[in-house]
Motif scaffolding. Structure first.
Motif, PDB file in Angstrom:
ATOM      1  N   UNK A 145       0.720  -1.114   0.098  1.00 49.78           N
ATOM      2  CA  UNK A 145       0.020  -0.047  -0.006  1.00 49.78           C
ATOM      3  C   UNK A 145       0.820   1.365   0.046  1.00 49.78           C
ATOM      4  N   UNK A 146       0.341   2.500  -0.777  1.00 48.91           N
ATOM      5  CA  UNK A 146       1.037   3.564  -0.847  1.00 48.91           C
ATOM      6  C   UNK A 146      -0.070   4.715  -0.751  1.00 48.91           C
ATOM      7  N   UNK A 147       0.435   5.709  -0.394  1.00 53.91           N
ATOM      8  CA  UNK A 147      -0.363   7.002  -0.186  1.00 53.91           C
ATOM      9  C   UNK A 147       0.497   8.182  -0.223  1.00 53.91           C
ATOM     10  N   UNK A 148      -0.200   9.435  -0.615  1.00 51.92           N
ATOM     11  CA  UNK A 148       0.287  10.648  -0.513  1.00 51.92           C
ATOM     12  C   UNK A 148      -0.563  11.693  -0.123  1.00 51.92           C
ATOM     13  N   UNK A 149      -0.175  12.888   0.148  1.00 50.71           N
ATOM     14  CA  UNK A 149      -1.000  13.874   0.538  1.00 50.71           C
ATOM     15  C   UNK A 149      -2.085  14.361  -0.607  1.00 50.71           C
ATOM     16  N   UNK A 150      -3.161  14.178  -0.261  1.00 48.64           N
ATOM     17  CA  UNK A 150      -4.400  14.449  -1.233  1.00 48.64           C
ATOM     18  C   UNK A 150      -4.521  13.830  -2.419  1.00 48.64           C
ATOM     19  N   UNK A 151      -3.771  12.414  -2.501  1.00 45.40           N
ATOM     20  CA  UNK A 151      -3.812  11.494  -3.492  1.00 45.40           C
ATOM     21  C   UNK A 151      -4.690  10.341  -3.096  1.00 45.40           C
ATOM     22  N   UNK A 152      -5.000   9.692  -4.123  1.00 50.05           N
ATOM     23  CA  UNK A 152      -5.568   8.577  -4.003  1.00 50.05           C
ATOM     24  C   UNK A 152      -4.536   7.266  -3.267  1.00 50.05           C
ATOM     25  N   UNK A 153      -5.149   6.784  -2.454  1.00 53.85           N
ATOM     26  CA  UNK A 153      -4.300   5.348  -1.890  1.00 53.85           C
ATOM     27  C   UNK A 153      -4.443   4.603  -2.830  1.00 53.85           C
ATOM     28  N   UNK A 154      -3.420   3.641  -2.999  1.00 54.31           N
ATOM     29  CA  UNK A 154      -3.175   2.588  -3.996  1.00 54.31           C
ATOM     30  C   UNK A 154      -2.722   1.593  -3.484  1.00 54.31           C
ATOM     31  N   UNK A 155      -2.689   0.273  -4.058  1.00 51.90           N
ATOM     32  CA  UNK A 155      -2.025  -0.813  -3.835  1.00 51.90           C
ATOM     33  C   UNK A 155      -1.266  -1.431  -4.986  1.00 51.90           C
ATOM     34  N   UNK A 156       0.068  -1.781  -4.591  1.00 50.49           N
ATOM     35  CA  UNK A 156       0.882  -2.418  -5.760  1.00 50.49           C
ATOM     36  C   UNK A 156       0.598  -3.854  -5.689  1.00 50.49           C
ATOM     37  N   UNK A 157       0.101  -4.619  -6.958  1.00 51.53           N
ATOM     38  CA  UNK A 157       0.004  -6.004  -6.817  1.00 51.53           C
ATOM     39  C   UNK A 157       1.138  -6.558  -7.568  1.00 51.53           C
ATOM     40  N   UNK A 158       2.135  -7.193  -6.879  1.00 53.60           N
ATOM     41  CA  UNK A 158       3.240  -7.665  -7.285  1.00 53.60           C
ATOM     42  C   UNK A 158       3.253  -9.359  -7.628  1.00 53.60           C
ATOM     43  N   UNK A 159       3.479  -9.617  -8.631  1.00 52.90           N
ATOM     44  CA  UNK A 159       3.782 -10.950  -9.205  1.00 52.90           C
ATOM     45  C   UNK A 159       4.942 -11.325  -8.618  1.00 52.90           C
ATOM     46  N   UNK A 160       5.187 -12.042  -7.651  1.00 54.29           N
ATOM     47  CA  UNK A 160       6.552 -12.240  -7.109  1.00 54.29           C
ATOM     48  C   UNK A 160       7.654 -13.228  -8.205  1.00 54.29           C
ATOM     49  N   UNK A 161       6.976 -13.917  -9.034  1.00 55.98           N
ATOM     50  CA  UNK A 161       7.529 -14.616  -9.558  1.00 55.98           C
ATOM     51  C   UNK A 161       8.577 -14.264 -10.773  1.00 55.98           C
ATOM     52  N   UNK A 162       7.775 -12.939 -11.303  1.00 53.12           N
ATOM     53  CA  UNK A 162       8.343 -12.048 -12.221  1.00 53.12           C
ATOM     54  C   UNK A 162       8.939 -10.871 -11.788  1.00 53.12           C
ATOM     55  N   UNK A 163       8.537 -10.518 -10.612  1.00 53.25           N
ATOM     56  CA  UNK A 163       9.016  -9.042  -9.776  1.00 53.25           C
ATOM     57  C   UNK A 163       8.265  -8.071 -10.776  1.00 53.25           C
ATOM     58  N   UNK A 164       7.262  -8.211 -11.199  1.00 47.87           N
ATOM     59  CA  UNK A 164       6.598  -7.428 -11.983  1.00 47.87           C
ATOM     60  C   UNK A 164       5.123  -6.761 -11.195  1.00 47.87           C
ATOM     61  N   UNK A 165       4.901  -5.608 -11.250  1.00 46.19           N
ATOM     62  CA  UNK A 165       3.572  -5.023 -10.423  1.00 46.19           C
ATOM     63  C   UNK A 165       2.956  -4.104 -11.463  1.00 46.19           C
ATOM     64  N   UNK A 166       1.556  -4.083 -10.961  1.00 41.63           N
ATOM     65  CA  UNK A 166       0.940  -2.669 -11.308  1.00 41.63           C
ATOM     66  C   UNK A 166      -0.204  -2.113 -10.208  1.00 41.63           C
ATOM     67  N   UNK A 167      -0.583  -1.005 -10.438  1.00 45.36           N
ATOM     68  CA  UNK A 167      -1.348  -0.177  -9.346  1.00 45.36           C
ATOM     69  C   UNK A 167      -2.813  -0.620  -9.430  1.00 45.36           C
ATOM     70  N   UNK A 168      -3.498  -0.681  -8.305  1.00 48.84           N
ATOM     71  CA  UNK A 168      -4.807  -0.714  -8.215  1.00 48.84           C
ATOM     72  C   UNK A 168      -5.328   0.378  -7.217  1.00 48.84           C
ATOM     73  N   UNK A 169      -6.074   1.089  -7.606  1.00 46.76           N
ATOM     74  CA  UNK A 169      -6.657   2.416  -6.638  1.00 46.76           C
ATOM     75  C   UNK A 169      -7.716   1.748  -5.815  1.00 46.76           C
TER      76      UNK A 169
END
Length: 385
Positions: free
Chosen positions: A157-181
């Protein structure tokens, strides 16, 4: 691939991580630095946990459950399109984590001195600019075989002042991720609004994701991830399906404990530690059995930080300017991890707001700043003194 609901309670033991996560231990022992006077203020023994039993104290921990009606969720889903599930999110992962060899010196300095991390990865600086890392959880929480479908997943999970909270979904086999608000339904139930709050606690249990926020403990259904275009670069949105409201004490840190029966949600807030039992009703997967705390303690461990419990053992982190501490507390006393023969106890990461135990592999996962790492729980226990 979407997780089948029937597999959530299946027991599978002894599987080793494969792919990248099956790598050899990292040579990541950092030299201990001089400890500043300001850090020394956290270097005190919090002592034993004090059980809380009075009705007045326990009432402040009670949660009330508010679930969004199914028909409202379906109506909102029609507005955004059919849910796609976690598998589709991971298949579309468009960003890459760096392995430890490509982390900067400053990022590696965020790792514990002792015990040493055995896996470490770093987030892209440009991709996380203006954001603060928060809680994390894994598919090791979601299912005790450690997988969601066929994939091993870390949620960050990541957040910032005045910004939408988001979660990085990480595929640990490929070490690749994308954001989900993260989103919550509006008061009239006709649309969603962005969740704008620090996320210091998060647990993925069965098909639900529980997330701390300023105004409650939100519940998300992992089968309801939907495609959406966001100005922040996220291509998916996850709308809340319910919320738990507090009667007084707000949970800040969260983790899952599979060492209890039934499994329990562990919470930390101010100088309190407590837990709630998860429901065993097949129609309430991932929800709490009731809003009543089944166990509660007072702790003298200072400030916010990560919390982990396994049976009668409680693990708490404390932040400091250069190095933090990790304590194991019980009803009989407290012990801290040691940095080495000099008995220094300020040897944990500077700031870790979350701890997550992946039971299948025996690893504890955490993150500090842009650095994501894990290490075996038994190495933490061996370093206590």
């Amino acid at each position: 691939m979407t997780k089948h609901r029937g597999r959530h309670r299946r027991r599978k033991r002894g599987r080793a991580l494969r792919g990248v996560l099956a790598g050899t231990a990292l040579a990541l022992t950092a030299a201990a630095t001089m400890i500043s006077a300001s850090q020394a203020t956290v270097d005190h023994d919090p002592g034993a946990l004090k059980p809380l039993t009075s009705r007045a104290e326990l009432t402040t921990l009670r949660l009330s459950e508010e679930l969004v009606p199914e028909r409202s969720l379906d109506r909102l889903a029609e507005k955004l399109g059919a849910p796609v599930g976690v598998g589709a999110v991971l298949d579309d992962a468009d960003r890459t984590l760096r392995d430890s060899a490509h982390c900067t010196a400053a990022e590696r300095a965020a790792l514990p001195v002792a015990p040493a991390a055995t896996r470490a990865y770093c987030w892209d600086a440009a991709d996380t600019r203006g954001l603060r890392s928060g809680a994390l959880t894994t598919s090791g929480d979601a299912d005790d075989d450690g997988r969601w479908g066929e994939q091993r997943v870390v949620l960050s999970a990541w957040s910032g002042d005045g910004r939408s909270s988001r979660v990085a979904f990480v595929d640990t086999d490929r070490l690749r991720y994308t954001w989900v608000r993260l989103a919550v339904p509006t008061d009239d139930g006709r649309d969603y609004r962005a969740l704008r709050s620090a996320v210091s606690g998060m647990v993925w249990y069965q098909d639900k994701l529980l997330v701390t926020a300023r105004d409650g403990l939100y519940v998300y259904d992992m089968h309801r991830v939907q495609r959406a275009t966001g100005a922040d670069g996220s291509r998916f949105v996850l709308p809340a399906v319910g919320v738990y409201r507090t009667a007084g004490q707000r949970p800040v840190g969260l983790s899952l404990d599979r060492g209890t029966s039934p499994d329990s949600l562990v919470a930390r807030g101010d100088d309190r530690l407590w837990r709630y039992a998860f429901s065993t009703d097949p129609g309430r997967t991932g929800l709490l059995a009731t809003g009543n705390a089944t166990e509660a303690y007072a702790t003298k461990a200072d400030g916010p930080g990560g919390v982990l419990s396994y049976g009668s053992r409680w693990y708490l982190t404390q932040s400091a300017e250069e190095r933090g501490m990790l304590w194991r507390q019980s009803a009989s006393g407290a012990e801290a991890t040691r940095c080495g023969s000099d008995e220094t106890r300020l040897c944990w990461s500077k700031e870790t707001v979350s701890l997550s135990y992946w039971e299948e592999t025996g690893e504890v996962w955490s993150q500090s700043g842009r650095t994501l790492f894990s290490l075996p729980l038994n190495t933490i226990d061996r370093s206590l003194g």
